[in-house]
Design a protein around this motif. Structure first.
Motif, PDB file in Angstrom:
ATOM      1  N   ASN A 130       0.840  -1.203   0.000  1.00  0.00           N
ATOM      2  CA  ASN A 130       0.000   0.000   0.000  1.00  0.00           C
ATOM      3  C   ASN A 130       0.882   1.263   0.000  1.00  0.00           C
ATOM      4  N   LYS A 131       1.441   1.549  -1.196  1.00  0.00           N
ATOM      5  CA  LYS A 131       2.415   2.641  -1.307  1.00  0.00           C
ATOM      6  C   LYS A 131       1.810   4.001  -0.999  1.00  0.00           C
ATOM      7  N   GLU A 132       0.492   4.171  -1.282  1.00  0.00           N
ATOM      8  CA  GLU A 132      -0.133   5.483  -1.106  1.00  0.00           C
ATOM      9  C   GLU A 132       0.036   5.992   0.324  1.00  0.00           C
ATOM     10  N   ALA A 155       7.085  -4.653  -0.749  1.00  0.00           N
ATOM     11  CA  ALA A 155       6.456  -5.692  -1.573  1.00  0.00           C
ATOM     12  C   ALA A 155       6.309  -5.225  -3.020  1.00  0.00           C
ATOM     13  N   ASP A 156       6.346  -3.920  -3.243  1.00  0.00           N
ATOM     14  CA  ASP A 156       6.282  -3.401  -4.615  1.00  0.00           C
ATOM     15  C   ASP A 156       7.475  -4.001  -5.365  1.00  0.00           C
ATOM     16  N   SER A 157       7.240  -4.494  -6.583  1.00  0.00           N
ATOM     17  CA  SER A 157       8.287  -5.301  -7.233  1.00  0.00           C
ATOM     18  C   SER A 157       9.577  -4.505  -7.459  1.00  0.00           C
ATOM     19  N   GLU A 158       9.449  -3.209  -7.778  1.00  0.00           N
ATOM     20  CA  GLU A 158      10.644  -2.408  -8.055  1.00  0.00           C
ATOM     21  C   GLU A 158      11.459  -2.195  -6.780  1.00  0.00           C
ATOM     22  N   HIS A 159      10.766  -1.905  -5.694  1.00  0.00           N
ATOM     23  CA  HIS A 159      11.462  -1.626  -4.430  1.00  0.00           C
ATOM     24  C   HIS A 159      11.992  -2.913  -3.826  1.00  0.00           C
ATOM     25  N   MET A 234       1.528   7.415 -13.449  1.00  0.00           N
ATOM     26  CA  MET A 234       1.471   7.918 -12.075  1.00  0.00           C
ATOM     27  C   MET A 234       2.016   6.857 -11.123  1.00  0.00           C
ATOM     28  N   ASN A 235       1.746   5.577 -11.443  1.00  0.00           N
ATOM     29  CA  ASN A 235       2.258   4.527 -10.561  1.00  0.00           C
ATOM     30  C   ASN A 235       3.773   4.653 -10.419  1.00  0.00           C
ATOM     31  N   LYS A 236       4.463   4.922 -11.533  1.00  0.00           N
ATOM     32  CA  LYS A 236       5.924   5.036 -11.449  1.00  0.00           C
ATOM     33  C   LYS A 236       6.294   6.296 -10.687  1.00  0.00           C
ATOM     34  N   GLY A 237       5.511   7.377 -10.892  1.00  0.00           N
ATOM     35  CA  GLY A 237       5.767   8.604 -10.140  1.00  0.00           C
ATOM     36  C   GLY A 237       5.600   8.367  -8.640  1.00  0.00           C
ATOM     37  N   LEU A 238       4.539   7.638  -8.276  1.00  0.00           N
ATOM     38  CA  LEU A 238       4.337   7.312  -6.852  1.00  0.00           C
ATOM     39  C   LEU A 238       5.519   6.473  -6.353  1.00  0.00           C
ATOM     40  N   GLU A 239       6.008   5.589  -7.214  1.00  0.00           N
ATOM     41  CA  GLU A 239       7.125   4.723  -6.802  1.00  0.00           C
ATOM     42  C   GLU A 239       8.429   5.504  -6.635  1.00  0.00           C
ATOM     43  N   VAL A 240       8.564   6.615  -7.366  1.00  0.00           N
ATOM     44  CA  VAL A 240       9.742   7.475  -7.169  1.00  0.00           C
ATOM     45  C   VAL A 240       9.713   8.031  -5.739  1.00  0.00           C
TER      46      VAL A 240
HETATM   47 MG    MG Z   1       5.486  -1.509  -8.730  1.00  0.00          MG
END
Ligand code: MG
Ligand code: NDP
Length: 416
Positions: A130-132, A155-159, A234-240
């Motif tokens: 839940n990155k938000e 748990a986000d795959s990139e992180h 936006m998902n990638k922006g949130l992930e930044v």
């Molecule tokens: Mg991700």
């Protein structure tokens, strides 16, 4: 045996976590579940996992859940029915459930904030999907983590990829993770992005994008909100912003790379210029499992990666004109304080309006930009939890006001 609390158990992350619990029954046991409204699936999950506690976000339906569980045939009913709770208080109690060792946060959106904080305050380690929550409330969550000693495992795959790469460095001091201070020796992060549903679309065609178009992801199967976020980048922006809070790097050192095959899940560049990457098929089960098993690795029978089958791995820079949401997220991250919370809430609301076919896909960045511009004069640099909750509520309302302004020029029906 690790005891799991699964928040958002009826969603994409939640169901995959429960599948892992079934795949490794001697390693993981489910003690707490929370859901929003999907009672049918929740009852099935209660039957299979016999948790100690279950919380429903919609408190009005707890009585119905109790009744339906009571009416289950004795042959399929768990020997002991769970304690049933409702509303935010119930979600927070389930998130802080005493017997849970690890809390998987699979609630979508800022609705996950209070339960996540409850878990952190109870000192629970978290598998953060839940990155938000982190994006909206980084300045609140990070000090609480430090105080309680709880760990945020990504748990986000990139992180997860970044976290996995860092395990192999001399600086794998995981206690540092998510303290907001720079990870020593980590020079740059490259977050890979599939490019989402519109990766191969001409930017001129985006004005015609429908909900069906935006919710068909080429590589990943996920909930509807994050799938739209992937289409807008936006998902990638949130992930930044998520990476900034987890690994402590400046925004200039966090880059986005379009990688259509989604085989490399992200890369880190270390102080000596070495670049490490983590590879695998696009499947969320692996990053979730790594959170559950960390620091161990479990043997799985899963399909093994064969790069000769993939053939080509390609990379390109994202086009900022095609993906304005990406730029809005960088700007909000750099502004800091309450701006990421406003940007996140505006995005949640704009995406909800898009999914309800009340605004166009291209209105999503327009609405976010208007709301963030309005907030600039009220930005708080070091917000409290109540400040974050207040700006979140304000931004949602501000999106509706901005959308009413747009509707003058929006045709009643979306183009076919
Ligand atoms: Mg991700
Ligand atoms: P889903 O929409 O599939 O699931 C959301 C879950 O949250 C459901 O269990 C839903 O309950 C519950 N929920 C919805 N609204 C509320 C609310 N107001 N209060 C409490 N619970 C609520 O989402 P995903 O699983 O796709 O995503 C979950 C989180 O994980 C998101 O933050 C997303 O960004 C992140 N994430 C997801 C990935 C994926 O592959 N899906 C990958 C990386 C990150 P119900 O359905 O019962 O109403």
């Amino acid at each position: 045996m690790k005891a799991l609390a699964v928040l958002g158990s009826t969603g994409s992350i939640g169901t995959q976590t429960l599948e892992l619990a079934e795949e490794f029954p001697d390693r993981f046991q489910v003690v707490a579940l929370t859901a929003g409204n999907n009672l049918d699936l929740l009852i099935e999950q209660i039957r299979r996992h016999a948790p100690e506690v279950v919380a429903l976000a919609n408190a009005d339906r707890v009585a119905e859940l109790r009744e339906r569980l009571g009416a289950l045939d004795a042959a399929v009913r768990p020997a002991r029915l769970p304690e049933l709770l409702g509303g935010n208080e119930g979600l927070c109690a389930a998130a802080a459930w005493p017997s849970a060792d690890l809390v998987v946060t699979g609630i979508v959106g800022c609705a996950g904030l209070l339960p996540t904080l409850a878990a952190v305050r109870a000192g629970k380690d978290l598998a953060l999907a839940n990155k938000e929550t982190l994006i909206a409330a980084g300045p609140v969550v990070l000090p609480e983590l430090e105080k309680s000693g709880a760990r945020l495992l990504p748990a986000d795959s990139e992180h997860s990829a970044i976290f996995q790469c860092l395990q192999g460095t001399p600086w794998a001091d995981t206690a540092r993770l998510s303290t907001g201070t720079p990870t020593p020796g980590l020079r740059r992060i490259q977050l890979t992005a599939s490019g989402g549903a519109f990766r191969d679309w001409d930017p001129a065609d985006l004005a015609k994008a429908t909900v069906a178009d935006a919710t068909s992801h080429p590589n990943w199967s996920m909930g509807r909100k994050i799938t739209v976020d992937s289409a807008s980048l936006m998902n990638k922006g949130l992930e930044v912003i998520e990476a900034h809070y987890l690994f402590g790097l400046d925004y200039d050192a966090i880059e986005i790379v379009i990688h259509p095959q989604s085989i490399i899940h992200s890369m880190v560049e270390l102080a000596d210029s070495s670049v490490l990457a983590q590879l695998g098929w696009p499947d969320m089960k692996l990053p979730i499992l790594y959170c559950l098993s960390w620091p161990e690795r479990l043997e799985t029978p899963w399909r093994r990666l064969d790069l000769t089958e993939v053939g080509t791995l390609s990379f390109r820079k994202p086009d900022p004109a095609k993906y304005p949401c990406m730029q809005l997220a960088y700007a909000a991250g750099r502004a800091g304080g309450t701006m990421p919370a406003v940007m996140n809430a505006a995005n949640e609301q704009a995406v909800a309006l898009f999914l309800a076919e009340q605004v166009h896909f291209l209105d999503i960045p327009r609405l976010i930009e208007r709301v963030c511009d309005r907030h600039r004069v009220d930005l708080m640099a070091a917000p409290s939890l109540s400040d974050v909750l207040a700006v979140d509520a304000w931004a949602r309302q501000a999106v509706h006001e901005a959308a009413a302004g747009l509707s003058a020029r929006v045709p009643a029906a979306l183009p076919a």
